[in-house]
Design a protein around this motif. Structure first.
Motif, short mmCIF file in Angstrom:
data_model
loop_
_atom_site.label_atom_id
_atom_site.label_comp_id
_atom_site.label_asym_id
_atom_site.label_seq_id
_atom_site.Cartn_x
_atom_site.Cartn_y
_atom_site.Cartn_z
N THR A 187 0.83 -1.21 0.00
CA THR A 187 0.00 0.00 0.00
C THR A 187 0.87 1.26 0.00
O THR A 187 0.62 2.19 -0.77
CB THR A 187 -0.95 0.00 1.22
N ALA A 195 1.21 4.04 -3.00
CA ALA A 195 0.97 5.46 -2.73
C ALA A 195 2.17 6.30 -3.16
O ALA A 195 1.99 7.37 -3.77
CB ALA A 195 0.67 5.68 -1.25
N GLN A 209 2.25 6.60 -6.91
CA GLN A 209 1.20 7.50 -7.42
C GLN A 209 1.58 8.97 -7.21
O GLN A 209 1.26 9.81 -8.03
CB GLN A 209 -0.15 7.19 -6.77
N THR A 210 2.28 9.27 -6.12
CA THR A 210 2.66 10.66 -5.88
C THR A 210 3.80 11.09 -6.81
O THR A 210 3.93 12.27 -7.12
CB THR A 210 3.08 10.90 -4.41
#
Length: 123
Positions: A113, A117, A120-121
């Motif tokens: 996870t 994340a 994605q950033t």
């Protein structure tokens, strides 16, 4: 041409790893953690019945893990994604009860996870 066949898992240690793509096949079409029919799973792995069995075992372990009260709360709050759990479940080792050990599974899921994340950033 000789195809590689999945060994029949006589113990939980022998349950083969699946790819995330193999494990998530058709799961998005299901409501909740309802299982597809055994016939559907066998059709997916038509050339390797033991791989279908492995899929079924892993799906059962994931359902058992998702049924935990703490897990349901995190899934419902959105702090954990079922897709990440499915990705981890595809190859995570099973314990002697043919389930995922909750704490190590949760740690592996947290790592996935966090990695997702971060990716994605950066994108």
């Amino acid at each position: 041409m000789m195809m590689n066949r999945t060994a029949f898992p006589a113990t939980a240690d022998e349950v083969a790893a699946l790819t995330p793509q193999e494990f998530t096949i058709d799961l998005d079409d299901l409501e909740g953690n309802q299982a597809p029919s055994m016939d559907r799973v066998c059709q997916t792995f038509m050339d390797d019945a033991n791989r279908a069995l492995v899929w079924w075992i892993r799906f059962g372990a994931l359902k058992a893990w998702c049924a935990r009260t703490d897990v349901m709360a995190r899934l419902n709050s959105g702090s954990m994604a079922l897709q990440d759990a499915r990705d981890v479940a595809a190859s995570f080792p099973l314990n002697h009860r043919w389930e995922f050990e909750p704490a190590p599974f949760s740690s592996a899921l947290e790592a996935v996870t966090v990695g997702r994340a971060r990716a994605q950033t950066k994108a």
